[in-house]
Scaffold this motif. Sequence first.
Motif, short mmCIF file in Angstrom:
data_model
loop_
_atom_site.label_atom_id
_atom_site.label_comp_id
_atom_site.label_asym_id
_atom_site.label_seq_id
_atom_site.Cartn_x
_atom_site.Cartn_y
_atom_site.Cartn_z
N ASP A 70 -10.07 -3.45 -1.42
CA ASP A 70 -11.09 -4.27 -0.76
C ASP A 70 -10.50 -5.34 0.16
O ASP A 70 -11.26 -6.00 0.88
CB ASP A 70 -11.98 -4.94 -1.80
N SER A 71 -9.19 -5.52 0.15
CA SER A 71 -8.58 -6.57 0.96
C SER A 71 -8.78 -6.30 2.45
O SER A 71 -8.87 -5.16 2.90
CB SER A 71 -7.08 -6.69 0.66
N GLU A 72 -8.86 -7.37 3.20
CA GLU A 72 -9.02 -7.26 4.66
C GLU A 72 -7.84 -6.50 5.27
O GLU A 72 -8.03 -5.66 6.16
CB GLU A 72 -9.14 -8.65 5.27
N ALA A 73 -6.64 -6.77 4.78
CA ALA A 73 -5.45 -6.10 5.33
C ALA A 73 -5.53 -4.59 5.13
O ALA A 73 -5.25 -3.83 6.06
CB ALA A 73 -4.19 -6.66 4.67
N TYR A 74 -5.91 -4.16 3.92
CA TYR A 74 -5.98 -2.71 3.68
C TYR A 74 -7.14 -2.10 4.45
O TYR A 74 -7.00 -1.04 5.07
CB TYR A 74 -6.10 -2.37 2.19
N GLN A 75 -8.30 -2.73 4.43
CA GLN A 75 -9.46 -2.18 5.12
C GLN A 75 -9.20 -2.04 6.62
O GLN A 75 -9.65 -1.07 7.24
CB GLN A 75 -10.71 -3.01 4.86
N ASP A 76 -8.44 -2.97 7.18
CA ASP A 76 -8.11 -2.90 8.60
C ASP A 76 -7.27 -1.66 8.92
O ASP A 76 -7.53 -0.95 9.89
CB ASP A 76 -7.38 -4.17 9.04
N ILE A 77 -6.28 -1.36 8.08
CA ILE A 77 -5.42 -0.20 8.34
C ILE A 77 -6.07 1.10 7.84
O ILE A 77 -5.80 2.18 8.37
CB ILE A 77 -4.01 -0.41 7.73
N ALA A 78 -6.95 1.01 6.86
CA ALA A 78 -7.60 2.22 6.31
C ALA A 78 -8.43 2.94 7.36
O ALA A 78 -8.60 4.16 7.29
CB ALA A 78 -8.46 1.86 5.10
N ARG A 79 -8.92 2.22 8.35
CA ARG A 79 -9.69 2.89 9.40
C ARG A 79 -8.83 3.92 10.13
O ARG A 79 -9.33 4.95 10.58
CB ARG A 79 -10.31 1.88 10.35
N ARG A 80 -7.53 3.66 10.21
CA ARG A 80 -6.60 4.63 10.81
C ARG A 80 -6.54 5.90 9.97
O ARG A 80 -6.55 7.01 10.49
CB ARG A 80 -5.20 4.04 10.95
N ARG A 81 -6.48 5.72 8.65
CA ARG A 81 -6.45 6.87 7.74
C ARG A 81 -7.73 7.68 7.88
O ARG A 81 -7.70 8.90 7.96
CB ARG A 81 -6.28 6.41 6.28
N LYS A 82 -8.85 6.99 7.94
CA LYS A 82 -10.15 7.67 8.04
C LYS A 82 -10.32 8.41 9.36
O LYS A 82 -10.98 9.44 9.40
CB LYS A 82 -11.27 6.65 7.83
N HIS A 83 -9.71 7.90 10.43
CA HIS A 83 -9.75 8.59 11.71
C HIS A 83 -8.71 9.71 11.78
O HIS A 83 -8.85 10.63 12.58
CB HIS A 83 -9.52 7.62 12.87
N GLY A 84 -7.67 9.60 10.96
CA GLY A 84 -6.56 10.55 11.04
C GLY A 84 -6.67 11.76 10.16
O GLY A 84 -6.01 12.78 10.42
N ALA A 85 -7.49 11.69 9.11
CA ALA A 85 -7.55 12.82 8.18
C ALA A 85 -8.78 12.72 7.29
O ALA A 85 -9.38 11.65 7.16
CB ALA A 85 -6.30 12.87 7.32
N ILE A 86 -9.10 13.83 6.69
CA ILE A 86 -10.15 13.87 5.67
C ILE A 86 -9.46 13.73 4.32
O ILE A 86 -8.56 14.51 3.99
CB ILE A 86 -10.93 15.20 5.75
N TYR A 87 -9.86 12.72 3.57
CA TYR A 87 -9.26 12.41 2.28
C TYR A 87 -10.32 12.38 1.18
O TYR A 87 -11.49 12.10 1.45
CB TYR A 87 -8.63 11.01 2.30
N HIS A 88 -9.88 12.60 -0.02
CA HIS A 88 -10.64 12.25 -1.22
C HIS A 88 -9.84 11.14 -1.90
O HIS A 88 -8.61 11.21 -1.94
CB HIS A 88 -10.76 13.43 -2.19
N GLY A 89 -10.52 10.14 -2.41
CA GLY A 89 -9.84 9.04 -3.08
C GLY A 89 -10.55 8.66 -4.35
O GLY A 89 -11.76 8.79 -4.47
N LEU A 90 -9.76 8.17 -5.33
CA LEU A 90 -10.33 7.74 -6.59
C LEU A 90 -9.44 6.73 -7.28
O LEU A 90 -8.25 6.63 -6.97
CB LEU A 90 -10.58 8.94 -7.52
#
Length: 96
Positions: A70-90
Amino acid sequence: MSAYVVFTRMKTTDQEELEKYRTGIKATMKDRPIEVLVADGKHEILEGDPIEGMVIVKFPSVKAAKDWIDSEAYQDIARRRKHGAIYHGLIAEGVS
């Protein structure tokens, strides 16, 4: 009780975005109690659909894992992951 964040990459959609995510992710982990156990190493599918890769990260608790996710730092970079690939997370709680 320890907790584990597991991301499985199902399909890469934009390699450049995924590389930007990989480059930026380490900075989000600085000064946090995070232990990377698996990071896109060799794997063998035993059941289910094929995946391209996976990451397993250990945290001291579910709260610590969610604080990072939930951190701002992770959420900021996570958008790159979401644009770069289809993931499942848990998040999975460990056994005591």
